[in-house]
Design a protein around this motif. Structure first.
Motif, PDB file in Angstrom:
ATOM      1  N   ARG A  32     -32.056  41.133  21.657  1.00  0.00           N
ATOM      2  CA  ARG A  32     -31.426  42.248  22.381  1.00  0.00           C
ATOM      3  C   ARG A  32     -32.231  42.747  23.575  1.00  0.00           C
ATOM      4  NH1 ARG A  32     -32.839  43.599  17.354  1.00  0.00           N
ATOM      5  NH2 ARG A  32     -34.432  45.184  16.977  1.00  0.00           N
ATOM      6  N   ARG A  33     -33.505  42.399  23.653  1.00  0.00           N
ATOM      7  CA  ARG A  33     -34.299  42.894  24.791  1.00  0.00           C
ATOM      8  C   ARG A  33     -33.933  42.221  26.108  1.00  0.00           C
ATOM      9  NH1 ARG A  33     -40.365  42.697  22.561  1.00  0.00           N
ATOM     10  NH2 ARG A  33     -39.489  40.961  21.394  1.00  0.00           N
ATOM     11  N   ILE A  34     -33.138  41.151  26.077  1.00  0.00           N
ATOM     12  CA  ILE A  34     -32.732  40.514  27.345  1.00  0.00           C
ATOM     13  C   ILE A  34     -31.240  40.740  27.610  1.00  0.00           C
ATOM     14  CG2 ILE A  34     -34.540  38.778  27.108  1.00  0.00           C
ATOM     15  CD1 ILE A  34     -32.275  36.730  26.539  1.00  0.00           C
ATOM     16  N   ARG A  35     -30.650  41.676  26.911  1.00  0.00           N
ATOM     17  CA  ARG A  35     -29.234  41.975  27.132  1.00  0.00           C
ATOM     18  C   ARG A  35     -29.006  42.461  28.553  1.00  0.00           C
ATOM     19  NH1 ARG A  35     -25.657  46.499  23.790  1.00  0.00           N
ATOM     20  NH2 ARG A  35     -23.749  46.278  25.043  1.00  0.00           N
ATOM     21  N   THR A  36     -27.886  42.064  29.139  1.00  0.00           N
ATOM     22  CA  THR A  36     -27.517  42.503  30.482  1.00  0.00           C
ATOM     23  C   THR A  36     -26.014  42.730  30.537  1.00  0.00           C
ATOM     24  OG1 THR A  36     -27.428  41.861  32.823  1.00  0.00           O
ATOM     25  CG2 THR A  36     -27.388  40.077  31.217  1.00  0.00           C
ATOM     26  N   ASN A  37     -25.613  43.677  31.359  1.00  0.00           N
ATOM     27  CA  ASN A  37     -24.188  43.950  31.542  1.00  0.00           C
ATOM     28  C   ASN A  37     -23.577  43.115  32.662  1.00  0.00           C
ATOM     29  OD1 ASN A  37     -24.121  45.943  29.501  1.00  0.00           O
ATOM     30  ND2 ASN A  37     -24.892  47.492  30.932  1.00  0.00           N
ATOM     31  N   ALA A  38     -24.427  42.417  33.396  1.00  0.00           N
ATOM     32  CA  ALA A  38     -23.945  41.646  34.542  1.00  0.00           C
ATOM     33  C   ALA A  38     -23.198  40.386  34.104  1.00  0.00           C
ATOM     34  CB  ALA A  38     -25.115  41.266  35.444  1.00  0.00           C
ATOM     35  N   TYR A  39     -23.596  39.819  32.977  1.00  0.00           N
ATOM     36  CA  TYR A  39     -22.946  38.618  32.445  1.00  0.00           C
ATOM     37  C   TYR A  39     -23.340  38.507  30.977  1.00  0.00           C
ATOM     38  CZ  TYR A  39     -27.631  36.805  33.377  1.00  0.00           C
ATOM     39  OH  TYR A  39     -28.991  36.642  33.408  1.00  0.00           O
ATOM     40  N   GLN A  40     -22.634  37.682  30.231  1.00  0.00           N
ATOM     41  CA  GLN A  40     -22.897  37.527  28.805  1.00  0.00           C
ATOM     42  C   GLN A  40     -23.819  36.326  28.569  1.00  0.00           C
ATOM     43  OE1 GLN A  40     -22.282  39.304  26.229  1.00  0.00           O
ATOM     44  NE2 GLN A  40     -20.253  40.249  26.255  1.00  0.00           N
ATOM     45  N   ILE A  41     -24.863  36.539  27.773  1.00  0.00           N
ATOM     46  CA  ILE A  41     -25.768  35.470  27.369  1.00  0.00           C
ATOM     47  C   ILE A  41     -25.541  35.173  25.893  1.00  0.00           C
ATOM     48  CG2 ILE A  41     -28.172  34.758  27.089  1.00  0.00           C
ATOM     49  CD1 ILE A  41     -28.930  36.723  29.293  1.00  0.00           C
ATOM     50  N   ALA A  42     -25.447  33.909  25.563  1.00  0.00           N
ATOM     51  CA  ALA A  42     -25.429  33.475  24.162  1.00  0.00           C
ATOM     52  C   ALA A  42     -26.765  32.800  23.889  1.00  0.00           C
ATOM     53  CB  ALA A  42     -24.283  32.496  23.912  1.00  0.00           C
ATOM     54  N   GLY A  43     -27.462  33.228  22.843  1.00  0.00           N
ATOM     55  CA  GLY A  43     -28.787  32.672  22.625  1.00  0.00           C
ATOM     56  C   GLY A  43     -29.238  32.736  21.193  1.00  0.00           C
ATOM     57  N   LYS A  44     -30.394  32.148  20.946  1.00  0.00           N
ATOM     58  CA  LYS A  44     -31.007  32.193  19.613  1.00  0.00           C
ATOM     59  C   LYS A  44     -32.520  32.132  19.775  1.00  0.00           C
ATOM     60  CE  LYS A  44     -31.138  32.414  15.215  1.00  0.00           C
ATOM     61  NZ  LYS A  44     -32.424  33.154  15.379  1.00  0.00           N
ATOM     62  N   THR A  45     -33.192  33.088  19.147  1.00  0.00           N
ATOM     63  CA  THR A  45     -34.652  33.118  19.173  1.00  0.00           C
ATOM     64  C   THR A  45     -35.205  32.329  17.989  1.00  0.00           C
ATOM     65  OG1 THR A  45     -34.656  35.153  17.886  1.00  0.00           O
ATOM     66  CG2 THR A  45     -34.706  35.373  20.293  1.00  0.00           C
ATOM     67  N   GLY A  46     -36.491  32.040  18.066  1.00  0.00           N
ATOM     68  CA  GLY A  46     -37.135  31.332  16.967  1.00  0.00           C
ATOM     69  C   GLY A  46     -38.638  31.540  17.002  1.00  0.00           C
ATOM     70  N   THR A  47     -39.246  31.456  15.827  1.00  0.00           N
ATOM     71  CA  THR A  47     -40.696  31.570  15.703  1.00  0.00           C
ATOM     72  C   THR A  47     -41.200  30.372  14.913  1.00  0.00           C
ATOM     73  OG1 THR A  47     -40.605  33.980  15.723  1.00  0.00           O
ATOM     74  CG2 THR A  47     -42.621  32.974  14.877  1.00  0.00           C
ATOM     75  N   ALA A  48     -42.194  29.680  15.452  1.00  0.00           N
ATOM     76  CA  ALA A  48     -42.755  28.506  14.789  1.00  0.00           C
ATOM     77  C   ALA A  48     -44.164  28.820  14.324  1.00  0.00           C
ATOM     78  CB  ALA A  48     -42.766  27.312  15.736  1.00  0.00           C
ATOM     79  N   GLN A  49     -44.381  28.687  13.045  1.00  0.00           N
ATOM     80  CA  GLN A  49     -45.684  29.002  12.463  1.00  0.00           C
ATOM     81  C   GLN A  49     -46.708  27.943  12.853  1.00  0.00           C
ATOM     82  OE1 GLN A  49     -46.407  29.025   8.020  1.00  0.00           O
ATOM     83  NE2 GLN A  49     -46.112  31.214   8.349  1.00  0.00           N
ATOM     84  N   VAL A  50     -47.873  28.382  13.334  1.00  0.00           N
ATOM     85  CA  VAL A  50     -48.951  27.476  13.718  1.00  0.00           C
ATOM     86  C   VAL A  50     -49.944  27.314  12.569  1.00  0.00           C
ATOM     87  CG1 VAL A  50     -50.879  27.121  15.312  1.00  0.00           C
ATOM     88  CG2 VAL A  50     -48.699  28.040  16.153  1.00  0.00           C
ATOM     89  N   LYS A  51     -50.343  28.420  11.983  1.00  0.00           N
ATOM     90  CA  LYS A  51     -51.270  28.389  10.855  1.00  0.00           C
ATOM     91  C   LYS A  51     -50.509  28.786   9.593  1.00  0.00           C
ATOM     92  CE  LYS A  51     -55.712  30.227   9.218  1.00  0.00           C
ATOM     93  NZ  LYS A  51     -56.254  28.881   8.911  1.00  0.00           N
ATOM     94  N   SER A  52     -50.508  27.886   8.623  1.00  0.00           N
ATOM     95  CA  SER A  52     -49.753  28.148   7.399  1.00  0.00           C
ATOM     96  C   SER A  52     -50.428  29.242   6.572  1.00  0.00           C
ATOM     97  CB  SER A  52     -49.633  26.864   6.574  1.00  0.00           C
ATOM     98  OG  SER A  52     -50.914  26.368   6.238  1.00  0.00           O
ATOM     99  N   ILE A  53     -49.597  29.994   5.872  1.00  0.00           N
ATOM    100  CA  ILE A  53     -50.070  31.079   5.013  1.00  0.00           C
ATOM    101  C   ILE A  53     -49.773  30.712   3.555  1.00  0.00           C
ATOM    102  CG2 ILE A  53     -49.911  33.537   4.506  1.00  0.00           C
ATOM    103  CD1 ILE A  53     -50.995  32.876   7.285  1.00  0.00           C
ATOM    104  N   ALA A  54     -50.759  30.817   2.698  1.00  0.00           N
ATOM    105  CA  ALA A  54     -50.591  30.456   1.288  1.00  0.00           C
ATOM    106  C   ALA A  54     -49.587  31.367   0.609  1.00  0.00           C
ATOM    107  CB  ALA A  54     -51.941  30.518   0.567  1.00  0.00           C
ATOM    108  N   GLN A  55     -48.946  30.822  -0.444  1.00  0.00           N
ATOM    109  CA  GLN A  55     -47.967  31.590  -1.215  1.00  0.00           C
ATOM    110  C   GLN A  55     -48.612  32.871  -1.754  1.00  0.00           C
ATOM    111  OE1 GLN A  55     -44.856  31.080  -1.610  1.00  0.00           O
ATOM    112  NE2 GLN A  55     -44.232  32.328  -3.335  1.00  0.00           N
ATOM    113  N   GLY A  56     -47.936  33.990  -1.514  1.00  0.00           N
ATOM    114  CA  GLY A  56     -48.437  35.263  -2.018  1.00  0.00           C
ATOM    115  C   GLY A  56     -49.374  35.974  -1.071  1.00  0.00           C
ATOM    116  N   LYS A  57     -49.832  35.272  -0.027  1.00  0.00           N
ATOM    117  CA  LYS A  57     -50.728  35.891   0.945  1.00  0.00           C
ATOM    118  C   LYS A  57     -49.927  36.585   2.040  1.00  0.00           C
ATOM    119  CE  LYS A  57     -54.670  34.439  -0.810  1.00  0.00           C
ATOM    120  NZ  LYS A  57     -55.728  35.358  -1.292  1.00  0.00           N
TER     121      LYS A  57
END
Length: 674
Positions: free
Chosen positions: A525-550
């Protein structure tokens, strides 16, 4: 009684004298007969053969290298130019001691070992009369030194040859690439007749992919030369044919805007026309100055680039493989519809985690307390991991693999640039083949949110989201739109089939609407604009894995261990003109990557037609060269052409922009966006 003998016998002397005369005459006649016979042999029976050999001693056929074709952007802006340089050349027909001559020229021409090695390799296979370059781009001091001692080096000359220059340096380096001196490996592969007199060949990028078109056809010239190899007369000439000019689909202004967004950062931005497959912008950051490579990069400069921790020579847009994160959820959701596993009314209750039946391991959602009741639209809008955990467990890795490969994951896109990576979409067969172990159901869950062994390149993400925008039609990405010249060029821009989809066009439209909701009220939503409609999808890719429960504690991580931010999208949503994929290395979350895409969208949608960014006129190039300043004499990374100061921020403005972006990021740190 004394016997008297006559003092001389006149008759005997006459006889002896006559015999000697006859012998002498016979020898003379024999010589004349031999001479005449030889003359007849040479002039009558072998006239053509020896006339050619004689002419070869004074008449030479010298190759004429063709000028390389120019490269332009879609608006006709020149991106790869040719300009003349002074080159020291040698012909082995006129030099008896090549090694000795080269040794004497070392202090005069300031030859490096690389210069000598390249020359030695080329002279061995060169034709006898071919002029082989000893050193390119001589400076005034080297020319002056050689001119004073020219008489000592018959067969060595200083000539004017054309070389390559890239006016915008780093801006297009990873797309256009560069040319460089022909090396030993290339020398074994090339047609030596086609490259006679040529020193440069495409190494990477468009320069390499379209080498056959850009190189042109060599000519030749007959000249009369003296014993020292100096040309006395020009007898005949066959002009070379210049290589084809290439027109790229790239837009200078869009490339500039995209490059500015990544200034001082590591990442890539790819912008594509979803209806034609044309690449509108392709940026990999950091970049490098391709002009360093044309005449032979110094060891110092090359080591600095090679050992740079940020890897400027690495084309992240084509070669960078990253976990795609949640950017693949729209494609995966359509896969669930294709196989009838879900429809748009299917819902789940998300408590914030998922576990496989009979397994206590929890696969957690990014939102700790979950999203509640979730359907596919909401799962896309809020990037609900748990929804896709459930979907993938029902769909299975085999169906997922078959569906995702239709969108190009796990395979090269076929873009007309070299060294593309294929990424990896894992499967049970792949794991057994490479790791000798069976596929685990938990791995399917990780793959469903773009993690685990799943990797993709930015160009793959751009193509996949273009297919979503285009209702499944596949177009091969390409950067060259057209060509002008003597050689034929295949026309592209034709659809290359459509994915096999059991749904309807309405399903594509509903997915588009869900992606619009991502921008209007979801994670983007931080790139929303009234000038035209954007269709998009964000994503986050983990670089350092986190152990279960941490617990994920960003404060304990180094800057390079932070998560990557990704974004894919297209605009305007109803009739897409541009599709974008962004990877921001260690950007922490997808929202940061989306913010880099917004100015790129804005330029294409709002500014391009009314106030396009253009460089200054090439008159600057001409004035500098008239003043004796060659492009190669500019500092590393500096271009003789500067962008329009009214359209492109100066370094101070760029720095202020970067500081503002950092401040915005810090202020939004508490707001976690997927």
């Amino acid at each position: 009684m004394k016997q008297h003998f006559p003092l001389k016998n006149v008759q005997e002397e006459k006889r002896l004298f006559r015999s000697r005369i006859f012998i002498a005459i016979g020898l003379v006649v024999l010589c004349f007969i031999t001479l005449i016979s030889r003359y007849v042999y040479l002039q009558i029976f072998h006239y053509q053969e020896f006339e050619t050999a004689s002419d070869n001693n004074r008449i030479r056929l010298q190759p004429l290298a063709p000028a390389r074709g120019y490269i332009y952007d879609r608006n006709g802006i020149l991106l790869a130019d040719n300009y003349p340089v002074f080159t020291a050349t040698m012909s082995k027909a006129d030099v008896e001691d090549i090694d000795g001559t080269v040794k004497k020229l070392i202090p005069i021409l300031d030859l490096t070992q690389d210069d000598i090695d390249r020359f030695t390799s080329r002279i061995k296979t060169a034709k006898k009369t071919e002029r082989v370059a000893l050193k390119l781009n001589l400076n005034e001091t080297e020319i002056a030194k050689f001119s004073e001692m020219k008489y000592l080096f018959p067969g060595v000359n200083i000539e004017t040859q054309m070389t390559r220059y890239y006016p915008y340096g780093e801006l297009f380096a990873h797309v256009i690439g560069y040319v460089g001196r022909i090396n030993d490996r290339e020398l074994k592969k090339i047609n030596k007749d086609v490259y006679a007199g040529t020193n440069l060949i495409g190494k990477i990028g468009v320069e390499k992919s379209y080498e056959d078109l850009l190189h042109g056809t060599p000519g030749n010239e007959s000249v009369e030369a003296d014993a020292h190899g100096n040309v006395l007369r020009h007898l005949g000439k066959k002009d070379p044919v210049r290589g084809n000019d290439l027109y790229l689909s790239l837009d200078y202004g869009l490339q500039m805007v995209a490059s500015e967004q990544l200034a001082g950062r590591r990442g890539a931005i790819v912008a594509m026309d979803p209806h034609t497959g044309e690449i509108l912008a392709l940026v990999s950051s950091p970049s490098f100055n391709p002009n360093l490579f044309v005449s032979g990069i110094s060891t110092k400069d090359y080591v600095a680039l090679r050992d740079n921790l940020d890897q400027p020579l690495y084309n992240r847009a084509l070669q960078g493989v990253y976990p795609p994160g949640s950017t693949i959820k729209p494609v995966e959701g359509l896969g669930g519809i294709n196989y009838g596993v879900i429809d748009w009314s299917t819902t789940i209750n998300d408590p914030g985690y998922f576990h496989l039946p009979g397994d206590s391991h929890k696969f957690r959602d990014w939102k700790k307390n979950g999203h509640g009741i979730v359907d596919l639209n909401k799962a896309i809008q809020e990037s609900c991991d748990t929804f896709f955990y459930v979907l993938s467990s029902q769909m299975g890795i085999e169906h997922m693999n078959a569906w995702m490969r239709q969108f190009g994951f796990g395979e090269k896109t076929g873009i007309d640039l070299p060294s593309e990576s294929s990424g990896l979409y894992p499967s049970p067969e792949w794991k057994m083949r490479t790791r000798k172990t069976k596929w685990l159901k938990g791995e399917t869950i990780s793959v469903s949110i773009g993690q685990g062994a799943f990797t993709a390149t930015p160009i793959q993400l751009a193509m996949a989201i273009s297919m979503v925008a285009n209702h499944g039609y596949h177009l091969v990405p390409h950067v060259v739109s057209s060509s002008r010249g003597a050689k034929p060029f295949p026309v592209r821009n034709a659809p290359d089939g459509r994915v096999k989809f059991n749904g309807t066009d309405e399903d594509w439209n509903k997915m588009r609407d869900a992606m619009v909701n991502v921008i209007n009220q979801g994670t983007g939503r931080r790139i929303r604009t009234n000038a035209y409609q954007i269709a998009g999808k964000t994503g986050t890719a983990q670089v350092k894995s986190i152990a279960q429960g941490k617990k994920y504690n960003e404060a304990l991580l180094t800057e390079r261990q932070l998560d990557h931010g990704l974004f894919v999208g297209f605009a305007p949503a109803e009739n897409p003109q541009i599709a974008i994929a962004v990877i921001l290395e260690n950007g922490r979350h997808g929202g940061a990557a989306a913010e880099l895409a917004r100015p790129v969208f804005d330029y294409w949608m709002l500014q391009r037609k009314t106030n396009p960014i253009r460089p200054l006129t090439h008159q600057i190039t001409g004035s500098l060269m008239t003043a004796g300043i060659q492009p190669s004499q500019l500092p590393s990374g500096q271009s003789i052409l500067q962008a329009d100061p009214n359209a492109v921020p100066n370094s101070q403005k760029a720095q202020q922009m970067t500081q503002k972006q950092k401040a915005d990021t810090a202020a939004q740190q508490a707001e976690i966006t997927e």
